[in-house]
Design an enzyme around this catalytic site. Sequence first.
Site, PDB file in Angstrom:
ATOM      1  N   CYS A 142     -12.761   5.997  -9.175  1.00 25.77           N
ATOM      2  CA  CYS A 142     -12.618   7.193  -8.346  1.00 25.77           C
ATOM      3  C   CYS A 142     -13.943   7.933  -8.300  1.00 25.77           C
ATOM      4  O   CYS A 142     -14.530   8.243  -9.328  1.00 25.77           O
ATOM      5  CB  CYS A 142     -11.520   8.089  -8.931  1.00 25.77           C
ATOM      6  N   ASP A 165       0.844  -1.194   0.000  1.00 24.95           N
ATOM      7  CA  ASP A 165       0.000   0.000   0.000  1.00 24.95           C
ATOM      8  C   ASP A 165       0.877   1.241   0.000  1.00 24.95           C
ATOM      9  O   ASP A 165       1.933   1.268   0.633  1.00 24.95           O
ATOM     10  CB  ASP A 165      -0.921   0.023   1.222  1.00 24.95           C
ATOM     11  N   CYS A 175      -4.870 -11.546 -22.500  1.00 23.42           N
ATOM     12  CA  CYS A 175      -5.062 -12.984 -22.263  1.00 23.42           C
ATOM     13  C   CYS A 175      -5.334 -13.773 -23.538  1.00 23.42           C
ATOM     14  O   CYS A 175      -5.675 -14.949 -23.474  1.00 23.42           O
ATOM     15  CB  CYS A 175      -6.202 -13.211 -21.273  1.00 23.42           C
ATOM     16  N   CYS A 214     -10.737  -8.037 -21.323  1.00 28.89           N
ATOM     17  CA  CYS A 214     -11.802  -8.539 -22.197  1.00 28.89           C
ATOM     18  C   CYS A 214     -13.127  -7.839 -21.930  1.00 28.89           C
ATOM     19  O   CYS A 214     -13.945  -7.658 -22.840  1.00 28.89           O
ATOM     20  CB  CYS A 214     -12.005 -10.041 -21.977  1.00 28.89           C
ATOM     21  N   PHE A 268      -7.886   2.454 -11.429  1.00 31.80           N
ATOM     22  CA  PHE A 268      -8.015   1.493 -12.510  1.00 31.80           C
ATOM     23  C   PHE A 268      -6.677   1.148 -13.151  1.00 31.80           C
ATOM     24  O   PHE A 268      -6.493   0.030 -13.651  1.00 31.80           O
ATOM     25  CB  PHE A 268      -8.975   2.044 -13.568  1.00 31.80           C
ATOM     26  N   LYS A 314      -0.357   2.713   6.062  1.00 34.19           N
ATOM     27  CA  LYS A 314      -1.379   1.682   6.234  1.00 34.19           C
ATOM     28  C   LYS A 314      -0.783   0.283   6.291  1.00 34.19           C
ATOM     29  O   LYS A 314      -1.222  -0.552   7.088  1.00 34.19           O
ATOM     30  CB  LYS A 314      -2.408   1.779   5.101  1.00 34.19           C
ATOM     31  N   THR A 364      -3.829   0.558 -11.701  1.00 35.25           N
ATOM     32  CA  THR A 364      -3.234  -0.556 -10.961  1.00 35.25           C
ATOM     33  C   THR A 364      -3.979  -1.854 -11.238  1.00 35.25           C
ATOM     34  O   THR A 364      -3.372  -2.928 -11.346  1.00 35.25           O
ATOM     35  CB  THR A 364      -3.229  -0.262  -9.456  1.00 35.25           C
ATOM     36  N   ASP A 397      -7.618   1.486  -5.378  1.00 40.31           N
ATOM     37  CA  ASP A 397      -8.609   2.534  -5.588  1.00 40.31           C
ATOM     38  C   ASP A 397      -8.424   3.210  -6.942  1.00 40.31           C
ATOM     39  O   ASP A 397      -8.910   4.311  -7.163  1.00 40.31           O
ATOM     40  CB  ASP A 397      -8.538   3.586  -4.472  1.00 40.31           C
TER      41      ASP A 397
END
Length: 339
Positions: free
Chosen positions: A181, A55, A243, A169, A127, A81, A129, A125
């Site tokens: 967010c 974190d 994928c 996908c 997208f 954290k 990541t 929190d």
Amino acid sequence: MSNRYSRQELFSSIGSEGQEKIRKKHVLIIGAGALGTGSAESFVRAGIGKLTIVDRDYVEWSNLQRQQLYEEEDAKQRIPKAVAAKRRLNQINTDVEIQAFVQDASASEIEAFVKDVDLIVDATDNFDTRMILNDISQKYQKPWIYGACVGSYGISYTIIPGKTPCLNCLLDSVPIGGLTCDTAGIISPTVQMVVAYQVSEGLKILVEDYESLRKKLVSFDLWSNQHTSISVDKLKKANCPSCGQKPIYPYLDYRNQTKTALLCGRDSVQIRPPSPVELDLEKLAQTLSKLDGKVERNPYLVSFIVGNHRLVMFKDGRALIHGTKEIEVAKTLYYRYFG
């Protein structure tokens, strides 16, 4: 101690054999906010062998309403954290090996952790990541569980490389991006519901009961009493860059990774240096103390309040600039005081 997991072992789908499997498994949780703390506590209480938490943030007062491992003193001291979570989890179960890392979850950093991991849990929190997690999951053939929530709405989906569609996908067909967010707030039951879905699916993976996995994307709104399960099997794409038959894992390319990020629901911007550094926080605090501003320091970070902004620097050169949503403003402050 001998009967610690007795009630879990009495559950026939786990049993003593499943408990032994859980004890040998390693779970990686990316993010130690609301979803991360809930999932971490559940897995530690379930008796997993090893837990790794990554974190980038520290505890603030607004976290205490829903992030269950933290207490007021953590917020007062601005404890990272990951550090606060590890301390509390060690108190809950001393048999579990717990690793905690105070750092951003970039592709290279996650790849360093993932090779001996049995399960990845999404508690982020943002997208960017999540897409990195998705590509790493596919590259290393590691199952991961997507989860997000805002207000009274939550969503979760379990991804098994080689079997299910990946997050990439689903991008054109399922409304998942908007949850990254939001300023609409959050109620704790929403968090707990997503955690319940993620942990229950995670336990199935840890005991290797893949036939019992949900196999659908689930979403709900607790306030309006709605619940939906969507079958997404037909959305798997042969040409998916993450994928498909010839994957290129686009989100692992350093050029596609965000170096600055507006933090979810906050007037704050994160800035990462071009390459990792190792800062001397004591020396930095001494330098800043000579300027017109307020300096606070703990073993993990230096906080510098100047005007309407609070600048927080970590050992790895990463900074959080509070008090602005403007990335250019944040960059100016970063290089003025830390550059």
